[in-house]
Scaffold this active site. Sequence first.
Site, PDB file in Angstrom:
ATOM      1  N   LYS A 100      11.343  -0.350  -3.100  1.00 13.25           N
ATOM      2  CA  LYS A 100      10.207  -1.275  -3.095  1.00 13.25           C
ATOM      3  C   LYS A 100      10.407  -2.235  -1.935  1.00 13.25           C
ATOM      4  CE  LYS A 100       6.584  -2.382  -5.793  1.00 13.25           C
ATOM      5  NZ  LYS A 100       5.725  -1.557  -6.616  1.00 13.25           N
ATOM      6  N   GLY A 119      -5.833  -9.782 -15.765  1.00 11.57           N
ATOM      7  CA  GLY A 119      -5.801  -9.347 -14.365  1.00 11.57           C
ATOM      8  C   GLY A 119      -6.767  -8.205 -14.143  1.00 11.57           C
TER       9      GLY A 119
HETATM   10  P1  NAD Z   1      -4.196  -6.738  -7.711  1.00  7.00           P
HETATM   11  O1  NAD Z   1      -3.561  -7.777  -6.883  1.00  7.00           O
HETATM   12  O2  NAD Z   1      -5.370  -6.003  -7.168  1.00  7.00           O
HETATM   13  O3  NAD Z   1      -4.631  -7.340  -9.122  1.00  7.00           O
HETATM   14  C1  NAD Z   1      -3.896  -8.291  -9.806  1.00  7.00           C
HETATM   15  C2  NAD Z   1      -4.885  -9.262 -10.377  1.00  7.00           C
HETATM   16  O4  NAD Z   1      -4.189 -10.199 -11.200  1.00  7.00           O
HETATM   17  C3  NAD Z   1      -5.617 -10.080  -9.292  1.00  7.00           C
HETATM   18  O5  NAD Z   1      -7.010 -10.010  -9.516  1.00  7.00           O
HETATM   19  C4  NAD Z   1      -5.075 -11.502  -9.488  1.00  7.00           C
HETATM   20  O6  NAD Z   1      -6.036 -12.504  -9.183  1.00  7.00           O
HETATM   21  C5  NAD Z   1      -4.721 -11.489 -10.967  1.00  7.00           C
HETATM   22  N1  NAD Z   1      -3.758 -12.487 -11.370  1.00  7.00           N
HETATM   23  C6  NAD Z   1      -2.672 -12.940 -10.697  1.00  7.00           C
HETATM   24  N2  NAD Z   1      -2.038 -13.883 -11.420  1.00  7.00           N
HETATM   25  C7  NAD Z   1      -2.732 -14.016 -12.569  1.00  7.00           C
HETATM   26  C8  NAD Z   1      -2.576 -14.835 -13.720  1.00  7.00           C
HETATM   27  N3  NAD Z   1      -1.584 -15.706 -13.817  1.00  7.00           N
HETATM   28  N4  NAD Z   1      -3.473 -14.701 -14.732  1.00  7.00           N
HETATM   29  C9  NAD Z   1      -4.485 -13.818 -14.623  1.00  7.00           C
HETATM   30  N5  NAD Z   1      -4.685 -13.024 -13.554  1.00  7.00           N
HETATM   31  C10 NAD Z   1      -3.822 -13.130 -12.546  1.00  7.00           C
HETATM   32  O7  NAD Z   1      -3.025  -5.727  -8.131  1.00  7.00           O
HETATM   33  P2  NAD Z   1      -3.170  -4.284  -8.767  1.00  7.00           P
HETATM   34  O8  NAD Z   1      -2.945  -3.282  -7.699  1.00  7.00           O
HETATM   35  O9  NAD Z   1      -4.375  -4.210  -9.621  1.00  7.00           O
HETATM   36  O10 NAD Z   1      -1.859  -4.265  -9.693  1.00  7.00           O
HETATM   37  C11 NAD Z   1      -1.814  -4.955 -10.922  1.00  7.00           C
HETATM   38  C12 NAD Z   1      -0.433  -4.768 -11.563  1.00  7.00           C
HETATM   39  O11 NAD Z   1      -0.183  -3.388 -11.762  1.00  7.00           O
HETATM   40  C13 NAD Z   1       0.750  -5.263 -10.731  1.00  7.00           C
HETATM   41  O12 NAD Z   1       1.764  -5.744 -11.579  1.00  7.00           O
HETATM   42  C14 NAD Z   1       1.215  -4.007 -10.012  1.00  7.00           C
HETATM   43  O13 NAD Z   1       2.578  -4.104  -9.631  1.00  7.00           O
HETATM   44  C15 NAD Z   1       1.001  -2.997 -11.090  1.00  7.00           C
HETATM   45  N6  NAD Z   1       0.833  -1.650 -10.586  1.00  7.00           N
HETATM   46  C16 NAD Z   1      -0.165  -1.354  -9.705  1.00  7.00           C
HETATM   47  C17 NAD Z   1      -0.317  -0.055  -9.251  1.00  7.00           C
HETATM   48  C18 NAD Z   1      -1.443   0.336  -8.333  1.00  7.00           C
HETATM   49  O14 NAD Z   1      -1.739   1.525  -8.212  1.00  7.00           O
HETATM   50  N7  NAD Z   1      -2.134  -0.606  -7.695  1.00  7.00           N
HETATM   51  C19 NAD Z   1       0.561   0.936  -9.687  1.00  7.00           C
HETATM   52  C20 NAD Z   1       1.566   0.609 -10.609  1.00  7.00           C
HETATM   53  C21 NAD Z   1       1.684  -0.701 -11.041  1.00  7.00           C
END
Ligand code: NAD
Length: 344
Positions: A80, A177
């Site tokens: 990562k 989120g």
């Molecule tokens: P993203 O940044 O698009 O979405 C995260 C969302 O969470 C954002 O809209 C942000 O404003 C919100 N957020 C941040 N802090 C917050 C809080 N305190 N309360 C409420 N909302 C809050 O990210 P993503 O790609 O959608 O990923 C979301 C999660 O899933 C992360 O933990 C990421 O590591 C995990 N993840 C993502 C993927 C992927 O394919 N994108 C794959 C595996 C895991």
Amino acid sequence: MAVFNHVSFDEHEQVVFCHDKESGLRAIIAIHNTNLGPAVGGCRMWNYQSDDEALTDVLRLSRGMTYKNALAGLAMGGGKSVIIADPKTENREQLFRAFGRFVHSLGGRYYSAEDVGTTPADIMIAHDETPYVLGLEGMSGDPSPFTAMGTYLGIKAAVKHKLDKDSLKGLKIAVQGVGHVGYYLCKHLHEEGAELFVTDIHQASLDKVATDFGAVVVAPQDIYALDVDVYAPCALGATLNDTTLPQLKASIVAGCANNQLAEPRHGEQLKQMGILYAPDYVINAGGIINVSFEKDYDATKSTAKVEEIYNTLLSIFKQADEQNRTTAEVADEMARAIINGTQA
Ligand code: NAD
């Protein structure tokens, strides 16, 4: 700032601190384990309050990738990277070119991709400097819809196991989120008739899910105590902690965020509370599974592999019940057996 004695250090193979004066890039790349293949895992850009906070995140996230890739049946190790910067920064061309050069310097031991705070477009910029990036536009593309699909199927597996229901119709689900993954997840849940409660710190994202899927918007601090069936953490990690657990009314925790348990003991606490926890790196593997098909991309094959998440989780839930252990312990043990080549 200790590395080898760091509480989150887990025999990581390589930790690289990157600095580029021109662009101002400050990043850390962590390669946790390459037993199964080159380390693969996304690049997160976040306003870390300290270098130690960034190091903790990258050590934990890279370890999680080793376990995730193993249990998803992929020939990939775990790694990562984190960039210490405002995710809304404008200076992306310089920053991601510099990042790409650091990834390239590792000669293919680490492949990067999109994650929180970065976009497929950022990864395309890094690709100008290195072939060692995945999830490219025009190839496997944005992993988020596949992560969302896997998470949706994982929620269905948890509902099947805990509530003995085949459908989510009428169930109340709280999604914390609604970013890249959260939005697509809400779409799946809405299409199956679930009632949605959502929170985010980004108003435009909330407005979109409220309009598109009739989701009820709540304040960030109110998401935990909602009287719902499922709590789906889809923002950042460590939201299952001493403060939030006593508030939970949901009987299932199943969401896509990485590192949801603040500490392993919180997995035990969830078990004692009678709450079924879908281990994060199992339920959120859809995106990395899709990325693994990057060369000769085939969406049908990728989808079929993402669908395996449903049965993998059912098997973990069953074993956890039979052995009176936490789901996280069972998943870790299954993953370790694959990583070390000792599985039955
Ligand atoms: P993203 O940044 O698009 O979405 C995260 C969302 O969470 C954002 O809209 C942000 O404003 C919100 N957020 C941040 N802090 C917050 C809080 N305190 N309360 C409420 N909302 C809050 O990210 P993503 O790609 O959608 O990923 C979301 C999660 O899933 C992360 O933990 C990421 O590591 C995990 N993840 C993502 C993927 C992927 O394919 N994108 C794959 C595996 C895991």
